[in-house]
Scaffold this motif. Structure first.
Motif, PDB file in Angstrom:
ATOM      1  N   ILE A   5      63.754 119.011  78.758  1.00 29.43           N
ATOM      2  CA  ILE A   5      62.883 118.813  77.597  1.00 29.43           C
ATOM      3  C   ILE A   5      62.521 120.196  77.095  1.00 29.43           C
ATOM      4  N   ASN A   6      62.883 120.492  75.836  1.00 29.47           N
ATOM      5  CA  ASN A   6      62.580 121.824  75.316  1.00 29.47           C
ATOM      6  C   ASN A   6      61.194 121.855  74.672  1.00 29.47           C
ATOM      7  N   ILE A  10      56.904 117.190  70.194  1.00 27.18           N
ATOM      8  CA  ILE A  10      55.698 117.040  69.378  1.00 27.18           C
ATOM      9  C   ILE A  10      54.759 115.963  69.929  1.00 27.18           C
ATOM     10  N   GLY A  11      55.135 115.376  71.058  1.00 28.13           N
ATOM     11  CA  GLY A  11      54.269 114.382  71.691  1.00 28.13           C
ATOM     12  C   GLY A  11      54.321 113.016  71.051  1.00 28.13           C
ATOM     13  N   ALA A  12      55.442 112.654  70.446  1.00 30.56           N
ATOM     14  CA  ALA A  12      55.555 111.340  69.811  1.00 30.56           C
ATOM     15  C   ALA A  12      55.538 110.210  70.838  1.00 30.56           C
ATOM     16  N   GLY A  13      55.969 110.484  72.057  1.00 34.89           N
ATOM     17  CA  GLY A  13      55.901 109.509  73.128  1.00 34.89           C
ATOM     18  C   GLY A  13      57.010 108.477  73.152  1.00 34.89           C
ATOM     19  N   VAL A  22      61.057 107.270  83.932  1.00 43.28           N
ATOM     20  CA  VAL A  22      61.553 108.647  84.012  1.00 43.28           C
ATOM     21  C   VAL A  22      60.611 109.621  83.302  1.00 43.28           C
ATOM     22  N   PHE A  23      60.080 109.218  82.149  1.00 46.62           N
ATOM     23  CA  PHE A  23      59.256 110.112  81.331  1.00 46.62           C
ATOM     24  C   PHE A  23      57.787 109.689  81.333  1.00 46.62           C
ATOM     25  N   GLU A  32      57.024 114.914  79.652  1.00 54.37           N
ATOM     26  CA  GLU A  32      57.449 115.550  80.884  1.00 54.37           C
ATOM     27  C   GLU A  32      58.123 114.509  81.761  1.00 54.37           C
ATOM     28  N   LEU A  33      58.908 114.992  82.694  1.00 45.16           N
ATOM     29  CA  LEU A  33      59.602 114.111  83.617  1.00 45.16           C
ATOM     30  C   LEU A  33      58.677 113.747  84.763  1.00 45.16           C
TER      31      LEU A  33
END
Length: 63
Positions: A5-6, A10-13, A22-23, A32-33
């Motif tokens: 994850i770069n 933007i936190g869209a979820g 996983v996320f 994040e993982l």
């Protein structure tokens, strides 16, 4: 499989909604993982979660 994850997240979820095994999202709302899920844990929705990201912050590569 390797998931990264770069910092363009933007936190869209969408990833956490698509592949919640996983996320997750951190306290600031960024993706994040989950611990121990860095390889996708065989979840068939990992690639769909990457495609669902509106800013393409997730990369899935085969090892």
């Amino acid at each position: 499989m390797r998931i990264t994850i770069n910092n363009s997240c933007i936190g869209a979820g969408q990833c956490a909604l698509t592949a919640p095994g996983v996320f997750t999202q951190d306290d600031d709302g960024y993706s994040e993982l989950l611990p121990g899920r860095e390889d996708g844990a065989g979840d068939p929705l990992v690639r769909e979660a990457a495609r669902a990201c509106p800013v393409q912050a997730i990369t899935v590569t085969d090892d």
